[in-house]
Design an enzyme around this catalytic site. Structure first.
Site, mmCIF file in Angstrom:
data_model
loop_
_atom_site.group_PDB
_atom_site.id
_atom_site.type_symbol
_atom_site.label_atom_id
_atom_site.label_comp_id
_atom_site.label_asym_id
_atom_site.label_seq_id
_atom_site.Cartn_x
_atom_site.Cartn_y
_atom_site.Cartn_z
ATOM 1 N N GLU A 106 0.672 -1.228 0.012
ATOM 2 C CA GLU A 106 -0.020 -0.069 -0.105
ATOM 3 C C GLU A 106 0.680 1.526 0.144
ATOM 4 O OE1 GLU A 106 -2.838 -0.510 3.194
ATOM 5 O OE2 GLU A 106 -3.839 -1.967 2.240
ATOM 6 N N ALA A 219 -8.141 0.234 16.477
ATOM 7 C CA ALA A 219 -9.441 0.551 16.930
ATOM 8 C C ALA A 219 -10.313 -0.621 16.962
ATOM 9 C CB ALA A 219 -10.118 1.809 16.594
ATOM 10 N N THR A 276 -8.158 6.226 16.493
ATOM 11 C CA THR A 276 -6.788 6.228 16.223
ATOM 12 C C THR A 276 -6.686 6.798 14.821
ATOM 13 O OG1 THR A 276 -7.330 3.911 15.160
ATOM 14 C CG2 THR A 276 -6.416 4.026 17.147
ATOM 15 N N ASN A 296 -12.429 5.294 13.783
ATOM 16 C CA ASN A 296 -13.553 5.164 14.354
ATOM 17 C C ASN A 296 -13.502 4.933 15.961
ATOM 18 O OD1 ASN A 296 -12.196 2.962 13.063
ATOM 19 N ND2 ASN A 296 -13.334 1.875 14.635
ATOM 20 N N ASP A 341 -18.038 2.386 12.079
ATOM 21 C CA ASP A 341 -16.637 2.276 11.623
ATOM 22 C C ASP A 341 -16.273 3.412 10.781
ATOM 23 O OD1 ASP A 341 -13.951 1.641 11.303
ATOM 24 O OD2 ASP A 341 -14.308 0.007 10.025
ATOM 25 N N LYS A 368 -14.868 8.136 5.111
ATOM 26 C CA LYS A 368 -15.756 6.833 4.877
ATOM 27 C C LYS A 368 -17.204 7.067 4.965
ATOM 28 C CE LYS A 368 -13.072 3.091 6.959
ATOM 29 N NZ LYS A 368 -13.060 2.152 8.043
ATOM 30 N N ASN A 427 -11.761 4.819 1.085
ATOM 31 C CA ASN A 427 -10.869 4.456 2.341
ATOM 32 C C ASN A 427 -9.700 5.220 2.202
ATOM 33 O OD1 ASN A 427 -9.549 2.665 4.381
ATOM 34 N ND2 ASN A 427 -11.607 1.564 4.025
ATOM 35 N N VAL A 570 -7.637 -5.167 2.575
ATOM 36 C CA VAL A 570 -8.882 -5.447 3.172
ATOM 37 C C VAL A 570 -9.227 -6.561 2.316
ATOM 38 C CG1 VAL A 570 -10.080 -4.042 1.974
ATOM 39 C CG2 VAL A 570 -10.458 -4.230 4.421
ATOM 40 N N HIS A 639 -9.000 -14.664 7.159
ATOM 41 C CA HIS A 639 -8.996 -15.703 6.364
ATOM 42 C C HIS A 639 -10.236 -15.341 5.356
ATOM 43 C CE1 HIS A 639 -5.959 -18.477 7.922
ATOM 44 N NE2 HIS A 639 -6.388 -18.025 8.992
HETATM 45 CA CA CA Z 1 -11.795 0.929 11.528
#
Ligand code: CA
Length: 710
Positions: A106, A219, A276, A296, A341, A368, A427, A570, A639
């Site tokens: 990233e 968080a 955070t 969040n 969130d 977000k 995001n 993600v 996973h």
């Molecule tokens: Ca979050």
């Protein structure tokens, strides 16, 4: 939660300084009388000259990319125009460097005098020769693999900072590294977090006024957010600003936190409160204000976090502080009483816009929560906000900048469909602003989500503590999920054009004076659009999904464009099926393009056949359902939702008979801890583990059936 590595952490530090910088330095060249400078000397001189004045004047430094967002204003706009709309068709791959990883990539590289400084999974730092793609050095901070379980969204890192001959980077286990830019040798490191709490660092540091500024994340698991400033020379802590109040039985750190505590109820400090600052910063040297985006609340659900209500300052906020002291000057909360969130850690852009006939110094953010905000950055005054994607949680933003929450969003008693999702309308993928077109280029996405409060949830240290039922995301129909590149007019607060994608979670953007916008895509391409009207002018296969943002710079007077590939992140949580159906995988690579570049393209994805169960289990539908619930509480964030892996960590549906035979040893016995798989013996019973195994086998059976595999 005690970590087995905690006691070991301090001991290896001195050793790491010796062991971990792998230098590929060239031998000094030249005659004895007048030796030509070695590459190390040249890097030392070039990076040594990156001081406060250079960083403040980064906009005029067209050949380099000196700080995360190119300038302190974080516009990610380059004045370079050798590559432009009229010749971008001749752009080609100059070189690619394989990082040997499938984990999330990233980072935005820093470019100084033809050398790229960047980071990869597990917080490894790289210096790369931009001419050839040759690795000059790498530094592996040896993050203990067990820390991977603390990462909400894979073991990613979003980049480094360069200042006065050093490279600074945060590590997943909470350290700040200072490395010699010429050799990668460790100059110093400091532990910036309490290692007894599940803090992680994935964001890029910034250097402002001699201080290295960095935040942290965690968080989802439960931490108290803060931002720290360390002296760049010595590593001494200069200031720390907590973004949420702590235990009110203890003195508050400052008057702002005493005020903030009045907006909370219940016993938030036990889980941590969140807020955070895990990614975004910007800085205005004239106003001398450092801007911080906060995340969040922790836990997600305000019904558990602050049961009697309240705005919960300073979660989901934009903060303006003095960079030398950390003193708060103003704040603006985008999502008071966050329940979904909705972080405000998304990229912030500073620009001077004419609004209502008046020049305004603004800060822009597309957090977000789905609204695009324009604030006065001197005062924090709210100027405007409009939805940039579909929004269902709020009817709009009032004249004071406060959201008007929609009815029918209370998810305590029933499941509610809420837009945007915790993935956000946008995001962390950076947006860019082109002052020529006046448009902001946002990697936007439409991802609905279902929220359901879980009143049975009890705070569990070291585990995900959202207090919402994560299994309901499986109910989101895939056809409702998409992404797009959005060109947004921030003055008129309206869409001007978009480029539609089938998949969400596309890459950050770069705008250039060549009337171009560059973006990598989740479906494995690197694309250039005409900035003014969105016409697609060029694309190249990336050999992997791309989420990172590109940069551009000069090498020997020639314009290059570099982007890091590897979606990870993600996608470990969701998106694996969609990506596989688009024929892409996650491969960590650095790709560099120039006009006339003719390097062979990266190989296409090598995708496995559809999963099929390798063993049979006997379990009732109720046991499989119980296994699914436990899976989504404990397993899904690595996973994958629905047991669909994102190609990053093992997709459990492909488990071999040998893995099934050792399932309890792995989950409860910790036999794979050295590979990052923690033991769940403290939290799960053998019976629950067997139910999880039954669920995984049932998901393999579902996939085989869907693919027509007998
Ligand atoms: Ca979050």
């Amino acid at each position: 939660m005690p970590h087995p590595w905690r006691g070991l952490l301090l001991a290896p530090i001195a050793f790491l300084a010796l062991c971990c910088a792998t230098s590929r330095e060239e031998p000094p060249a030249g005659a004895a009388n007048a030796p030509a400078p070695s590459r190390a000397d040249r890097i030392r001189a070039a990076t040594g000259a990156v001081d406060d004045a250079r960083l403040k004047g980064a906009d005029a430094d067209v050949g380099d990319w000196l700080t995360h967002g190119r300038t302190y204003a974080e516009q990610r706009y380059s004045p370079l125009e050798q590559i432009r709309d009229t010749n971008v068709a001749q752009l080609g791959l100059r070189w690619s460097l394989d990082l040997g990883t499938h984990r999330g990539v990233e980072a935005t590289p820093i470019a100084v005098d033809g050398v790229l400084f960047t980071t990869g999974p597990w917080s490894v730092v790289y210096a790369i020769d931009a001419r050839s793609g040759t690795l000059i050095w790498s530094y592996d901070p040896q993050v203990p693999k067990t820390v991977g379980a603390n990462a909400c969204c894979d073991v990613v890192n979003r980049g480094a900072a360069v200042y006065k001959g050093r490279v600074y980077a945060g590590t997943l286990d909470g350290r700040l590294l200072a490395l010699d830019a010429a050799t990668g040798a460790l100059a110093w490191q400091v532990q910036t977090t309490d290692t007894t709490r599940p803090y992680t660092i994935t964001g890029a540091p910034r250097v402002v006024a001699g201080n290295v500024i960095l935040g942290n994340g965690g968080a989802e698991l439960g931490v108290r957010g803060y931002v720290s400033a360390y002296d760049a020379e010595t590593g001494r802590l200069v200031w720390r600003f907590y973004t949420v109040p702590g235990d009110p039985s203890q003195p508050f750190e400052n008057a702002h936190l005493a005020m903030a505590a009045k907006t909370w109820s219940g016993e938030w400090w036990k889980v941590g409160g969140g807020g955070t600052a895990w990614d975004s910063f910007a800085y205005d040297p004239d106003l001398d204000l450092l801007y911080i985006g906060t995340g969040n609340g922790s836990p997600w659900s305000r019904y558990a976090r602050s049961p009697q209500g309240g705005d919960n300052l300073f979660v989901s906020s934009i903060l303006a502080v003095r960079p030398k002291t950390g003193e708060l000057v103003w704040y603006f909360q985008t999502t008071p009483g966050d329940n979904w969130d909705y972080t405000s850690t998304q990229h912030m852009i500073l620009a001077d816009l004419e609004i209502g006939g008046k020049p305004r110094k603004v800060l822009m953010q597309a957090p977000k929560n789905g609204f695009f905000y324009v604030l006065d950055r001197a005062t924090g005054e709210f100027l405007s906000a409009k939805p940039y994607v579909e929004v269902s949680w709020a009817k709009g933003i009032d004249a004071q900048g406060r959201p008007v929450e929609a009815s029918g969003t209370d998810y305590r008693r029933e499941t509610r469909e809420i837009r945007p999702s915790p993935f956000g309308g946008h995001n962390w993928q950076p947006m860019s602003y082109d002052p020529q077109t006046g448009l902001v280029y946002v990697p936007a996405q439409e991802v609905p989500f279902f929220f359901r409060f879980d009143p049975s949830w009890r705070y569990t240290p070291g585990a995900w503590n959202t207090f919402t039922d994560m299994s309901v995301i499986q109910e989101v129909p895939p056809e409702l999920v998409s992404g797009h590149l959005l060109a947004w007019d921030p003055r008129a607060q309206r869409e001007v054009w978009r480029a539609q994608y089938g998949l969400p979670w596309n890459g950050g953007t770069l705008a250039t004076a060549g009337n171009l916008v560059f973006q990598g895509t989740a479906d494995g391409r690197f694309v250039a659009y005409r900035a003014s009207d969105g016409a697609k002018l060029w694309e190249s296969p990336a050999g992997s999904g791309v989420v990172a943002a590109p940069i551009t710079y000069l090498v020997d007077g020639v314009q290059y464009v570099t982007v890091m590939a590897g979606w990870g992140g993600v996608f470990a949580l969701a998106g694996g099926d969609a990506a596989r159906s688009a024929g892409v995988e996650s491969v960590g690579r650095v790709l560099t393009f120039a006009l006339g570049g003719s390097a062979p393209p990266p190989p296409p994805a090598d995708l496995p056949p559809p999963p099929r169960p390798s063993v049979e289990v006997t379990a009732s539908a109720a046991q499989i359902q119980a296994g699914g619930n436990a899976y989504h509480r404990w397993c899904a964030h690595c996973h994958g939702i629905g047991a669909v892996g994102g190609g990053v960590l093992p997709d459990l549906r492909y488990s071999t008979p040998e893995t099934h035979a050792r399932f309890a040893d792995i989950v409860l016995g910790g036999v794979s801890q050295d590979r990052g798989m923690p033991s769940f013996a403290k939290w799960l019973t053998p019976q629950e583990v067997e139910q999880i195994r039954a669920y995984v086998v049932s998901r393999a059976r579902d996939a085989a059936k869907a693919a027509g595999v007998k």
